[in-house]
Write a protein that holds these residues in place. Structure first.
Motif, PDB file in Angstrom:
ATOM      1  N   LYS A  65      22.923 -16.203   0.086  1.00  0.00           N
ATOM      2  CA  LYS A  65      23.181 -15.092   1.022  1.00  0.00           C
ATOM      3  C   LYS A  65      21.916 -14.546   1.673  1.00  0.00           C
ATOM      4  CE  LYS A  65      27.387 -13.776  -1.359  1.00  0.00           C
ATOM      5  NZ  LYS A  65      28.038 -12.824  -2.234  1.00  0.00           N
ATOM      6  N   LYS A  66      20.822 -14.455   0.909  1.00  0.00           N
ATOM      7  CA  LYS A  66      19.591 -13.856   1.428  1.00  0.00           C
ATOM      8  C   LYS A  66      18.507 -14.872   1.746  1.00  0.00           C
ATOM      9  CE  LYS A  66      20.553  -9.396   0.738  1.00  0.00           C
ATOM     10  NZ  LYS A  66      20.516  -8.388   1.756  1.00  0.00           N
ATOM     11  N   LYS A  67      18.678 -16.123   1.268  1.00  0.00           N
ATOM     12  CA  LYS A  67      17.655 -17.166   1.402  1.00  0.00           C
ATOM     13  C   LYS A  67      16.358 -16.718   0.721  1.00  0.00           C
ATOM     14  CE  LYS A  67      19.623 -18.988   5.630  1.00  0.00           C
ATOM     15  NZ  LYS A  67      19.389 -19.339   7.022  1.00  0.00           N
ATOM     16  N   ALA A  68      16.506 -16.129  -0.450  1.00  0.00           N
ATOM     17  CA  ALA A  68      15.382 -15.559  -1.179  1.00  0.00           C
ATOM     18  C   ALA A  68      14.883 -16.502  -2.275  1.00  0.00           C
ATOM     19  CB  ALA A  68      15.785 -14.234  -1.811  1.00  0.00           C
ATOM     20  N   ILE A  69      13.571 -16.543  -2.438  1.00  0.00           N
ATOM     21  CA  ILE A  69      12.912 -17.254  -3.533  1.00  0.00           C
ATOM     22  C   ILE A  69      12.172 -16.194  -4.338  1.00  0.00           C
ATOM     23  CG2 ILE A  69      11.162 -18.967  -4.144  1.00  0.00           C
ATOM     24  CD1 ILE A  69      13.603 -20.183  -2.815  1.00  0.00           C
ATOM     25  N   PHE A  70      12.323 -16.233  -5.649  1.00  0.00           N
ATOM     26  CA  PHE A  70      11.758 -15.188  -6.492  1.00  0.00           C
ATOM     27  C   PHE A  70      10.428 -15.607  -7.086  1.00  0.00           C
ATOM     28  CE2 PHE A  70      16.360 -14.679  -6.527  1.00  0.00           C
ATOM     29  CZ  PHE A  70      16.425 -13.445  -5.921  1.00  0.00           C
ATOM     30  N   GLU A  71       9.463 -14.697  -7.017  1.00  0.00           N
ATOM     31  CA  GLU A  71       8.125 -14.964  -7.521  1.00  0.00           C
ATOM     32  C   GLU A  71       7.785 -14.099  -8.740  1.00  0.00           C
ATOM     33  OE1 GLU A  71       6.093 -14.099  -3.891  1.00  0.00           O
ATOM     34  OE2 GLU A  71       6.257 -16.176  -3.196  1.00  0.00           O
ATOM     35  N   LYS A  72       8.396 -12.946  -8.841  1.00  0.00           N
ATOM     36  CA  LYS A  72       8.116 -12.035  -9.953  1.00  0.00           C
ATOM     37  C   LYS A  72       9.436 -11.464 -10.461  1.00  0.00           C
ATOM     38  CE  LYS A  72       5.551  -7.945 -11.277  1.00  0.00           C
ATOM     39  NZ  LYS A  72       4.831  -6.761 -10.801  1.00  0.00           N
ATOM     40  N   ILE A  73       9.560 -11.387 -11.773  1.00  0.00           N
ATOM     41  CA  ILE A  73      10.791 -10.902 -12.372  1.00  0.00           C
ATOM     42  C   ILE A  73      10.452  -9.987 -13.547  1.00  0.00           C
ATOM     43  CG2 ILE A  73      10.924 -13.019 -13.726  1.00  0.00           C
ATOM     44  CD1 ILE A  73      13.942 -12.732 -13.761  1.00  0.00           C
ATOM     45  N   GLU A  74      11.120  -8.854 -13.583  1.00  0.00           N
ATOM     46  CA  GLU A  74      11.002  -7.923 -14.711  1.00  0.00           C
ATOM     47  C   GLU A  74      12.406  -7.669 -15.231  1.00  0.00           C
ATOM     48  OE1 GLU A  74       8.823  -4.373 -13.733  1.00  0.00           O
ATOM     49  OE2 GLU A  74       7.331  -5.519 -12.617  1.00  0.00           O
ATOM     50  N   ILE A  75      12.577  -7.851 -16.538  1.00  0.00           N
ATOM     51  CA  ILE A  75      13.903  -7.766 -17.142  1.00  0.00           C
ATOM     52  C   ILE A  75      13.874  -6.851 -18.351  1.00  0.00           C
ATOM     53  CG2 ILE A  75      15.694  -9.072 -18.340  1.00  0.00           C
ATOM     54  CD1 ILE A  75      14.798 -11.506 -16.725  1.00  0.00           C
ATOM     55  N   GLU A  76      14.927  -6.056 -18.466  1.00  0.00           N
ATOM     56  CA  GLU A  76      15.148  -5.241 -19.667  1.00  0.00           C
ATOM     57  C   GLU A  76      16.571  -5.533 -20.132  1.00  0.00           C
ATOM     58  OE1 GLU A  76      15.344  -0.575 -21.097  1.00  0.00           O
ATOM     59  OE2 GLU A  76      14.998  -1.023 -18.987  1.00  0.00           O
ATOM     60  N   ILE A  77      16.713  -5.920 -21.398  1.00  0.00           N
ATOM     61  CA  ILE A  77      18.025  -6.208 -21.969  1.00  0.00           C
ATOM     62  C   ILE A  77      18.337  -5.136 -22.997  1.00  0.00           C
ATOM     63  CG2 ILE A  77      19.396  -7.847 -23.301  1.00  0.00           C
ATOM     64  CD1 ILE A  77      17.617 -10.043 -22.064  1.00  0.00           C
ATOM     65  N   ILE A  78      19.504  -4.510 -22.836  1.00  0.00           N
ATOM     66  CA  ILE A  78      19.915  -3.415 -23.719  1.00  0.00           C
ATOM     67  C   ILE A  78      21.181  -3.844 -24.449  1.00  0.00           C
ATOM     68  CG2 ILE A  78      20.563  -0.985 -23.829  1.00  0.00           C
ATOM     69  CD1 ILE A  78      19.166  -0.803 -20.969  1.00  0.00           C
TER      70      ILE A  78
END
Length: 111
Positions: free
Chosen positions: A53-66
């Motif tokens: 949908k956005k044609k996005a490529i991800f370079e940085k990711i921050e995740i929090e799992i609860i």
């Protein structure tokens, strides 16, 4: 677990070819599920949707799992949106997900 999801995004990015002009992109979202496997499946579907949908490529990711009765995954992603992308995957399915002595193990199939 966070490292596992970061590696998942890296593997997904490897199946997307991109070229042309680009612009910076950031997003935040939250996913809920009944267990950790369900939030990983929903997370991967969401990433694939961003490719299409956005044609996005991800370079940085921050995740929090609860963990809890309803698991939550809070995510902040940044990368680039490209003019042209060629996506080699349509769906991802978890084939095996388990916790081992060394940590979490995830085996997934990309179609």
């Amino acid at each position: 677990m966070k490292e596992l999801l970061q590696n998942l995004v890296i593997k997904l990015n490897e199946n997307v070819e991109f070229h042309g002009n680009s612009e910076k992109f950031t997003t935040k979202f939250e996913i809920k599920g009944k267990n950790v496997e369900e939030i990983i499946e929903r997370f991967s579907r969401k990433i694939i949707d961003y490719y299409y949908k956005k044609k996005a490529i991800f370079e940085k990711i921050e995740i929090e799992i609860i963990p809890g009765k309803k698991w939550k995954l809070k995510c902040s992603l940044s990368g680039k949106i490209y003019e042209n992308v060629n996506i080699k995957i349509k769906e991802i399915r978890i084939e095996k997900f388990e916790e081992t002595i060394e940590g979490w193990k995830l085996v997934f199939l990309m179609e």
